[in-house]
Structures are given as C-alpha cells and as structure tokens.
Motif scaffolding. Structure first.
Motif, PDB file in Angstrom:
ATOM      1  N   MET A 174     128.040 -77.688  17.420  1.00  0.00           N
ATOM      2  CA  MET A 174     126.617 -77.408  17.517  1.00  0.00           C
ATOM      3  C   MET A 174     126.093 -76.797  16.228  1.00  0.00           C
ATOM      4  SD  MET A 174     125.394 -78.504  20.293  1.00  0.00           S
ATOM      5  CE  MET A 174     123.827 -77.649  20.252  1.00  0.00           C
ATOM      6  N   MET A 175     126.872 -75.900  15.644  1.00  0.00           N
ATOM      7  CA  MET A 175     126.467 -75.311  14.371  1.00  0.00           C
ATOM      8  C   MET A 175     126.375 -76.379  13.286  1.00  0.00           C
ATOM      9  SD  MET A 175     128.657 -71.764  14.404  1.00  0.00           S
ATOM     10  CE  MET A 175     128.091 -71.357  12.757  1.00  0.00           C
ATOM     11  N   ALA A 176     127.320 -77.331  13.305  1.00  0.00           N
ATOM     12  CA  ALA A 176     127.301 -78.399  12.315  1.00  0.00           C
ATOM     13  C   ALA A 176     126.060 -79.272  12.477  1.00  0.00           C
ATOM     14  CB  ALA A 176     128.568 -79.248  12.435  1.00  0.00           C
ATOM     15  N   VAL A 177     125.682 -79.584  13.726  1.00  0.00           N
ATOM     16  CA  VAL A 177     124.494 -80.391  13.976  1.00  0.00           C
ATOM     17  C   VAL A 177     123.242 -79.687  13.465  1.00  0.00           C
ATOM     18  CG1 VAL A 177     123.014 -81.321  15.791  1.00  0.00           C
ATOM     19  CG2 VAL A 177     125.488 -81.630  15.930  1.00  0.00           C
ATOM     20  N   VAL A 178     123.146 -78.382  13.753  1.00  0.00           N
ATOM     21  CA  VAL A 178     121.995 -77.617  13.281  1.00  0.00           C
ATOM     22  C   VAL A 178     121.929 -77.602  11.756  1.00  0.00           C
ATOM     23  CG1 VAL A 178     120.951 -75.326  13.203  1.00  0.00           C
ATOM     24  CG2 VAL A 178     121.894 -76.187  15.351  1.00  0.00           C
ATOM     25  N   ALA A 179     123.090 -77.399  11.112  1.00  0.00           N
ATOM     26  CA  ALA A 179     123.123 -77.360   9.647  1.00  0.00           C
ATOM     27  C   ALA A 179     122.696 -78.696   9.048  1.00  0.00           C
ATOM     28  CB  ALA A 179     124.531 -76.993   9.178  1.00  0.00           C
ATOM     29  N   ILE A 180     123.173 -79.810   9.633  1.00  0.00           N
ATOM     30  CA  ILE A 180     122.802 -81.131   9.132  1.00  0.00           C
ATOM     31  C   ILE A 180     121.310 -81.365   9.309  1.00  0.00           C
ATOM     32  CG2 ILE A 180     123.099 -83.604   9.524  1.00  0.00           C
ATOM     33  CD1 ILE A 180     126.017 -83.021  10.231  1.00  0.00           C
ATOM     34  N   GLY A 181     120.769 -80.924  10.464  1.00  0.00           N
ATOM     35  CA  GLY A 181     119.344 -81.090  10.699  1.00  0.00           C
ATOM     36  C   GLY A 181     118.496 -80.333   9.688  1.00  0.00           C
ATOM     37  N   VAL A 182     118.880 -79.097   9.403  1.00  0.00           N
ATOM     38  CA  VAL A 182     118.144 -78.302   8.419  1.00  0.00           C
ATOM     39  C   VAL A 182     118.206 -78.940   7.042  1.00  0.00           C
ATOM     40  CG1 VAL A 182     118.074 -76.078   7.228  1.00  0.00           C
ATOM     41  CG2 VAL A 182     118.429 -76.157   9.699  1.00  0.00           C
ATOM     42  N   LEU A 183     119.405 -79.436   6.669  1.00  0.00           N
ATOM     43  CA  LEU A 183     119.566 -80.072   5.364  1.00  0.00           C
ATOM     44  C   LEU A 183     118.714 -81.325   5.266  1.00  0.00           C
ATOM     45  CD1 LEU A 183     120.980 -80.192   2.641  1.00  0.00           C
ATOM     46  CD2 LEU A 183     122.856 -81.441   3.736  1.00  0.00           C
ATOM     47  N   ALA A 184     118.665 -82.118   6.343  1.00  0.00           N
ATOM     48  CA  ALA A 184     117.861 -83.341   6.334  1.00  0.00           C
ATOM     49  C   ALA A 184     116.380 -83.013   6.162  1.00  0.00           C
ATOM     50  CB  ALA A 184     118.096 -84.121   7.619  1.00  0.00           C
ATOM     51  N   LEU A 185     115.901 -81.973   6.855  1.00  0.00           N
ATOM     52  CA  LEU A 185     114.505 -81.576   6.713  1.00  0.00           C
ATOM     53  C   LEU A 185     114.198 -81.124   5.290  1.00  0.00           C
ATOM     54  CD1 LEU A 185     113.935 -79.607  10.045  1.00  0.00           C
ATOM     55  CD2 LEU A 185     113.022 -81.854   9.443  1.00  0.00           C
ATOM     56  N   LEU A 186     115.120 -80.399   4.686  1.00  0.00           N
ATOM     57  CA  LEU A 186     114.906 -79.913   3.329  1.00  0.00           C
ATOM     58  C   LEU A 186     114.821 -81.065   2.337  1.00  0.00           C
ATOM     59  CD1 LEU A 186     114.707 -77.577   1.340  1.00  0.00           C
ATOM     60  CD2 LEU A 186     117.202 -77.503   1.255  1.00  0.00           C
ATOM     61  N   VAL A 187     115.769 -82.013   2.454  1.00  0.00           N
ATOM     62  CA  VAL A 187     115.763 -83.164   1.542  1.00  0.00           C
ATOM     63  C   VAL A 187     114.489 -83.983   1.748  1.00  0.00           C
ATOM     64  CG1 VAL A 187     116.932 -85.323   0.982  1.00  0.00           C
ATOM     65  CG2 VAL A 187     118.264 -83.252   1.360  1.00  0.00           C
ATOM     66  N   GLY A 188     114.096 -84.177   3.027  1.00  0.00           N
ATOM     67  CA  GLY A 188     112.879 -84.938   3.295  1.00  0.00           C
ATOM     68  C   GLY A 188     111.650 -84.287   2.695  1.00  0.00           C
ATOM     69  N   ALA A 189     111.576 -82.956   2.794  1.00  0.00           N
ATOM     70  CA  ALA A 189     110.429 -82.242   2.232  1.00  0.00           C
ATOM     71  C   ALA A 189     110.368 -82.401   0.722  1.00  0.00           C
ATOM     72  CB  ALA A 189     110.502 -80.764   2.615  1.00  0.00           C
ATOM     73  N   ILE A 190     111.540 -82.341   0.066  1.00  0.00           N
ATOM     74  CA  ILE A 190     111.571 -82.497  -1.400  1.00  0.00           C
ATOM     75  C   ILE A 190     111.113 -83.888  -1.801  1.00  0.00           C
ATOM     76  CG2 ILE A 190     113.105 -82.579  -3.397  1.00  0.00           C
ATOM     77  CD1 ILE A 190     114.741 -80.366  -2.141  1.00  0.00           C
ATOM     78  N   LEU A 191     111.581 -84.916  -1.085  1.00  0.00           N
ATOM     79  CA  LEU A 191     111.213 -86.287  -1.429  1.00  0.00           C
ATOM     80  C   LEU A 191     109.723 -86.539  -1.207  1.00  0.00           C
ATOM     81  CD1 LEU A 191     114.265 -88.269   0.020  1.00  0.00           C
ATOM     82  CD2 LEU A 191     113.786 -87.692  -2.362  1.00  0.00           C
ATOM     83  N   VAL A 192     109.183 -86.016  -0.102  1.00  0.00           N
ATOM     84  CA  VAL A 192     107.746 -86.198   0.148  1.00  0.00           C
ATOM     85  C   VAL A 192     106.917 -85.502  -0.922  1.00  0.00           C
ATOM     86  CG1 VAL A 192     105.878 -85.620   1.735  1.00  0.00           C
ATOM     87  CG2 VAL A 192     108.021 -86.544   2.624  1.00  0.00           C
ATOM     88  N   LEU A 193     107.319 -84.283  -1.276  1.00  0.00           N
ATOM     89  CA  LEU A 193     106.612 -83.554  -2.321  1.00  0.00           C
ATOM     90  C   LEU A 193     106.662 -84.304  -3.635  1.00  0.00           C
ATOM     91  CD1 LEU A 193     105.156 -81.004  -3.309  1.00  0.00           C
ATOM     92  CD2 LEU A 193     107.411 -79.980  -3.721  1.00  0.00           C
ATOM     93  N   ALA A 194     107.841 -84.831  -3.958  1.00  0.00           N
ATOM     94  CA  ALA A 194     107.986 -85.568  -5.215  1.00  0.00           C
ATOM     95  C   ALA A 194     107.111 -86.808  -5.224  1.00  0.00           C
ATOM     96  CB  ALA A 194     109.450 -85.940  -5.426  1.00  0.00           C
ATOM     97  N   TYR A 195     107.020 -87.495  -4.100  1.00  0.00           N
ATOM     98  CA  TYR A 195     106.237 -88.730  -4.033  1.00  0.00           C
ATOM     99  C   TYR A 195     104.754 -88.460  -4.250  1.00  0.00           C
ATOM    100  CZ  TYR A 195     104.367 -93.137  -2.350  1.00  0.00           C
ATOM    101  OH  TYR A 195     103.708 -94.315  -2.250  1.00  0.00           O
ATOM    102  N   TYR A 196     104.225 -87.451  -3.537  1.00  0.00           N
ATOM    103  CA  TYR A 196     102.796 -87.199  -3.623  1.00  0.00           C
ATOM    104  C   TYR A 196     102.407 -86.547  -4.950  1.00  0.00           C
ATOM    105  CZ  TYR A 196     101.923 -88.657   1.124  1.00  0.00           C
ATOM    106  OH  TYR A 196     101.804 -89.404   2.256  1.00  0.00           O
TER     107      TYR A 196
END
Length: 384
Positions: A225-247
């Motif tokens: 469960m901890m691993a799933v939460v960590a992966i989810g947080v990492l995915a959100l962080l990477v997604g936020a960086i990519l969206v910011l970079a695009y705009y």
C-alpha cells in the motif's frame, strides 16, 4: 451453574502439598513436607495466549505467600521437588491431557498437548514475597479458525469449572487482532480479558471471537500500500511538471512539442545565457528543436518570402519561419529577449531554436554585452 471440575483438582492438591511429597519420599522428605504444609496458598492464575494458527499457549500458576523464613524454606523444598518431577501432585499437564479427547470430540477438531514444561520463581514485594509454581504447554487447535477469525469455543462442557475466590482466568488475543465478542463480560487489562473469582460460567462459557488482518500492519500488505501511494504521488508530480512545461512553452495546440525537462530544471553544461539580460547567466546546452514543419520544407533562401507574407496563418508556420517573419517585420534585426517577448516562448526554447538556426545559416547571432542581437544573414552583422 456448571460443576467445579478441573480447577478443583489442581487447587485442592496444591494447597496440601504434604500428601504428594510424603507418598514418594523418606523421613527427610517427610520433614520437608510438614514444612510445606504451613505455606499458605494464595490462589491460581490461568493465562491463555491465543495464537493466530488456532493453538493456545497455557500458563497455570499457583501462588504461595512467603511471610517469613520458614515459609521461604518450605517453598524452596517444594519448588525443588516440583521442577525435578519428584512430587505426586495432580498439578501436572497430565490433567489436561486427560480432558483433551473429550473436548476434541465435542468441538470436532483434532487436538494435542505439546511443548509442556514446569518452572518456579519467587517474587519479592516489600517485606514479603510470593512463591510461584507454573505449568506451561501448548494446546493445538484449541481455537476454531475461520479465515481471519478465531473463535474460542473449547470451554464448552463441564471440564473446566467455575472460578473460586483467589482464582483468575485471562485470555489474550494475538497481536493485531480486534475483538468481536467476549462472553461473559470481563475486565480488560493490557489488551487481555480477565475474569476474577468467584465467577460462575454458563454452559459453553467463556467464549471469545477475535478478527485480524491477513498480515500484520507492517507486513507485505502494508508495504504494498505504501508503494502504491508513493507511485501515485510520483506520477502526479511528473504530470504537473510536464503540464507546466507545455503551457510555458507556447499556446495550446502548438506542434513543436514539449520542451525538454532539463531546460525547465536548469540543467546545462555549456552554451549561452538561459535568461537574456540576467547578470552572469549562462544558457543551457543547445539542442536542435524536435518540432516538425507542416507542409513543404522551406529553404533558407525561400524563408524570407514566406516570412514576409502577411496572409499566412502564423499557426501554419514552423518555429523557424515565425522567427524569420518577426525579423522581417522588425527590419531584419531583433534582440533575443524581444523575440522571447513576441513569441511568448520560454527563454530556453528560443535560445535552442536560434542556436539551431545559426548553425543552418538562417540567422546570425552577435553578442552585445549581456544580450544577443539576432539578424537575418543578408543584414551583414559580420560587417559591423
């Protein structure tokens, strides 16, 4: 009310240890047995530790008040014979082995007594002490296991009996298990359920139901469960960086793609200043822009005409053509910072794009102070 059964057998013999000692010993032992008879018996404590596999670890302890030196000497003789199995006392695991077949047949489970042992100790408290004799053993399949639920049902029948004054019964669930029900009501001490005599048990009592998880809290399930939460947080962080970079890289729907992550994080080894006009700044490593052109390729010679046309939709032009068009509109020369302002692209993207165009001889770059002056090749910067 149930008949007093097994506990009476245990206590009645232990409270008069003289009979067992005199039966197997000579004159010297008889003297010791007479001393033992003066030791006042305080009571019996029965503690049952339920295990997750359905077994139960039993500890039956009888206590003696040692109020003076004679009591202590008598108890020392008693404990020596007890630990050496030299007494003929009924305070033995054999008492429980005798009732196992009856209980096993009643609950429908194969049962066995194993890992039996004896021990003794003296507990000091204030000016007095207490002598303790203990019998321990594991009762296999004492508890019914249903998935992750443990049901204590082996007290059914009359084999155990009621609690008299000075007797206690304690049932302790496995670590990590929750309690669903306990009958009759008991006091809770340190997560265990305790009955103190006198206590009369109804038919089938005491009973208890404990429920636990498949793994302890810090086991594989908790880790996953901890691993799933960590992966989810990492995915959100990477997604936020990519969206910011695009705009930040340009209008929505642009065809030139998303700028490299290293450009936004400021990674650079060499090149020009990343921010024009910033003191002491250096630009990130120049890399060709990966954006593709729409339509036919525009050669350097033909780009001027394409850039000069006012009837062409800017969105249909490549990045290089848009820069050349701006240069034409501004007399063939512009500061690099002005190009950033007009295109609303990132500083890093403009720097990379202009470096690529300079390598293809589509523009010329001249360093003036802390800024770059960009011009079309036919403006002749080399002559200035």
């Amino acid at each position: 009310m149930r008949q007093v059964a097994l506990l009476v057998v245990l206590v009645s013999v232990l409270s008069v240890p003289v009979a067992g000692a005199a039966g197997v010993a000579g004159p010297a032992s008889q003297q010791g047995a007479q001393a033992e008879a003066s030791v006042p018996e305080e009571g019996v404590d029965v503690t049952i530790q339920i295990q997750s596999d359905g077994a139960a670890r039993w500890n039956i302890s009888t206590k003696y008040a040692l109020e003076d030196g004679n009591d202590t000497a008598a108890f020392e003789d008693l404990r020596a014979e007890f630990e050496a199995y030299q007494t003929d006392s009924e305070f033995s695991v054999d008492v429980f082995r005798a009732v196992v077949p009856e209980v096993s047949e009643h609950v429908g489970r194969d049962m066995e007594i194993r890992n039996a042992g004896r021990s003794s100790t003296v507990v000091d408290h204030g000016n007095n002490s207490t002598g303790v004799l203990s019998v321990e053993f594991t009762w296999a399949n004492f508890t019914r296991v249903q998935n992750e639920t443990l049901v204590v049902d082996s007290f059914s029948g009359t084999w155990f009996g009621d609690l008299k004054s000075g007797q206690t019964l304690t049932i302790r669930p496995p670590e990590g298990y929750d309690t669903t029900s306990v009958q009759p009501a008991a006091s809770i001490q340190g997560g265990a359920y305790k009955w103190t005599g006198p206590e009369q048990f109804a038919s089938g009592e005491p009973t208890a139901v404990f429920t636990g998880a498949a793994e302890p809290p810090n086991g594989p399930i908790g880790v996953s469960m901890m691993a799933v939460v960590a992966i989810g947080v990492l995915a959100l962080l990477v997604g936020a960086i990519l969206v910011l970079a695009y705009y930040r890289g340009g209008p929505v729907g642009r065809r030139d793609g998303i700028p490299s992550l290293s450009a936004w994080l400021g990674d650079s080894d060499e090149g020009e200043a990343a921010t024009d006009g910033a003191p002491g700044g250096t630009e990130p490593t120049e890399e060709p822009d990966s954006g593709g052109d729409v339509g036919e390729a525009v050669t350097p010679g033909a780009s001027a005409d394409a850039g000069a046309g006012q009837d062409v939709d800017p969105e249909l032009l490549s990045d290089e053509e848009r820069v050349e068009r701006l240069l034409h509109e501004h007399g063939g020369r512009m500061k690099q910072s002005k190009i950033v302002e007009e295109t609303r692209w990132s500083t890093a993207k403009v720097s990379q794009l202009l470096s690529s165009m300079a390598e293809d001889d589509r523009v010329e770059k001249l360093r003036i102070g802390r800024e770059n002056l960009i011009s079309l090749p036919d403006e002749g910067l080399d002559r200035e």
